[in-house]
Design an enzyme around this catalytic site. Structure first.
Site, PDB file in Angstrom:
ATOM      1  N   HIS A 180       0.864  -1.113   0.135  1.00 46.51           N
ATOM      2  CA  HIS A 180       0.005   0.146   0.003  1.00 46.51           C
ATOM      3  C   HIS A 180       0.901   1.282   0.100  1.00 46.51           C
ATOM      4  O   HIS A 180       0.281   2.435  -0.350  1.00 46.51           O
ATOM      5  CB  HIS A 180      -1.020   0.077   1.105  1.00 46.51           C
ATOM      6  CG  HIS A 180      -0.354   0.464   2.654  1.00 46.51           C
ATOM      7  ND1 HIS A 180      -0.163  -0.703   3.421  1.00 46.51           N
ATOM      8  CD2 HIS A 180       0.121   1.473   3.204  1.00 46.51           C
ATOM      9  CE1 HIS A 180       0.416  -0.126   4.502  1.00 46.51           C
ATOM     10  NE2 HIS A 180       0.351   1.164   4.506  1.00 46.51           N
ATOM     11  N   ASP A 212       0.073  -7.459   1.178  1.00 48.50           N
ATOM     12  CA  ASP A 212       0.604  -6.209   1.500  1.00 48.50           C
ATOM     13  C   ASP A 212       2.040  -6.237   1.525  1.00 48.50           C
ATOM     14  O   ASP A 212       2.692  -5.268   2.510  1.00 48.50           O
ATOM     15  CB  ASP A 212      -0.069  -5.625   2.708  1.00 48.50           C
ATOM     16  CG  ASP A 212       0.100  -4.021   2.729  1.00 48.50           C
ATOM     17  OD1 ASP A 212       0.258  -3.494   1.718  1.00 48.50           O
ATOM     18  OD2 ASP A 212      -0.074  -3.593   3.831  1.00 48.50           O
ATOM     19  N   SER A 226       4.877   2.384   8.084  1.00 47.16           N
ATOM     20  CA  SER A 226       4.650   1.220   7.176  1.00 47.16           C
ATOM     21  C   SER A 226       5.745   0.872   6.240  1.00 47.16           C
ATOM     22  O   SER A 226       6.290   1.808   5.552  1.00 47.16           O
ATOM     23  CB  SER A 226       3.357   1.614   6.000  1.00 47.16           C
ATOM     24  OG  SER A 226       2.215   1.699   6.701  1.00 47.16           O
TER      25      SER A 226
END
Length: 413
Positions: A148, A178, A255
């Protein structure tokens, strides 16, 4: 009388003299002790007695205003295992700046709302920009990050800790797990050391490094709170991964950054937070991320096996809900297993003859009592592989063979 009076005054005088002499000696001794302590405070022999791995000390009264450099040449009393781990891995942690065009009215939210719409774009379209993290797994410039962070981006810039900046090329991004791999044209780049996420225990130390909210090379620490959290537990049912839970602070921008153990080895990739909750961060186990990365590097994509069912673990409450639903004809006759709630038309499950209301009780002769077990069998199966299932259908045992298909994946945005 005179002699007695003289004797009377001599005794207090002696006491006072002794008192003053004792006080002076005490003060002198205190000065000598302080001077000796100061002279020995930098002695390497004293520091050598301290354990190499220690709990973070209480430094409230002696906080250093200067962060110790990577060489660990700072105040030895403040150098603990977290400092050592960060010095070991920090140079291999990168910042990833990504941008992509957005069509009018087509902006959506990715995990953590990674992309932020460019100011003054109004709803008429524009450029979305965001910052995330990553870490180098290959000295030739291979970088692991979250899907993402980079999916849909037309520009990916990678900045190393030493300040060098490179244009990144996305080799592949897998939305289902992911995981993404980015390549930069560089050689002899610092790389991380990979640990073992399969043997983690709750309570172990956990250290997160990343670029939360654009604050480069931020470090947080905590513990491993749990392992094997399902995607349903975390609130991302479209993902196929078992997550590591940690209370090390993870914020937007973390992230793709590494989660480390006390030895400075990467055990996970920070990927998700639950909005509105504190102390709940989640990371993808590094062994799982590596397996996905290998396929992305080799082919640019990952195929996931697929059945095409919606299911629920049977409990007394779930059984009661199914059997008492007046708007449904589904009825369950057993107490344990995984109930099939619905079957996707034209899916592998439909082709094999599975029906809503069936209860999966065995796969490959292994008893099944939780939906996560079914998901694990499917994840481990190759596309086109065969799964032998024992089904309870209205009290009757039915044996079926299901040939898995390839999971249809929609691209983000």
């Amino acid at each position: 009388m005179k002699s007695s009076t003289g004797k009377f005054w001599k005794q207090p005088a002696i006491y006072i003299l002794l008192l003053v002499t004792g006080a002076g000696a005490a003060m002198l001794g205190d000065r000598l002790t302080v001077s000796q302590f100061r002279a020995n405070s930098g002695d390497s022999g004293q520091r050598a007695l301290e354990p190499k791995l220690q709990l973070p000390p209480n430094t409230k009264d002696r906080v250093s205003k200067v962060l110790p450099p990577a060489s660990l040449s700072g105040d030895g009393t403040n150098v603990n295992f977290i400092v050592a781990a960060v010095a070991k891995v920090g140079p291999a942690v990168v910042r990833i700046d990504a941008s992509r065009p957005v069509k009018p009215g087509n902006r959506g939210l990715s995990p953590e709302d990674f992309f932020g719409i460019e100011p003054n774009s109004g709803g008429r379209g524009g450029i979305e920009r965001g910052t995330g993290s990553g870490f180098v797994i290959g000295a030739d410039g291979l970088i692991l990050t979250n899907a993402h962070v980079v999916e849909g981006a037309d520009t990916v810039n990678v900045t190393l800790k030493d300040g060098r900046s490179f244009q990144g090329r996305v080799l592949g991004a897998d939305k289902v797990t992911d995981v993404a791999v980015v390549k930069i044209e560089a050689n002899n780049v610092p790389v991380v050391t990979i640990g073992n996420s399969d043997k983690l225990l709750s309570g172990e130390w956990a250290i997160a490094i990343g670029n939360p909210l654009g604050l480069d090379n931020s470090v947080t620490a905590g513990i491993i709170s749990a392992t094997g959290r399902s995607s349903t537990d975390v609130g991302v049912p479209d993902k196929r991964i078992g997550f590591i839970q940690t209370d090390a602070a993870i914020n937007p921008g973390n992230s793709g950054g590494p989660l480390l153990n006390a030895s400075g080895e990467v055990i996970g990739m920070n990927t998700a937070i639950i909005q509105g909750a504190q102390g709940l961060g989640f990371a993808i186990p590094i062994q799982a991320a590596q397996e996905v990365a290998k396929e992305l590097i080799a082919t640019g994509k990952v195929e996931h096996a697929y059945l095409g069912i919606e299911m629920a673990t049977l409990t007394p409450d779930v059984k009661e809900q199914i059997n008492s639903n007046a708007n449904s004809s589904l009825r369950v006759a057993v107490d344990r297993g995984v109930a099939i709630v619905s079957v996707v038309p034209n899916s592998p499950a439909a082709a094999a003859g599975l029906r809503a209301g069936d209860v999966i009780q065995k796969i490959s002769n292994q008893p099944i009592i939780q939906s996560e077990a079914v998901q694990e069998f499917v994840q481990n199966a190759k596309v086109g592989g065969l799964l032998q299932m024992e089904i309870n259908r209205n009290g009757q045992i039915v044996n079926l063979t299901v040939k898995t298909g390839s999971l249809p994946v929609q691209k983000v945005r």
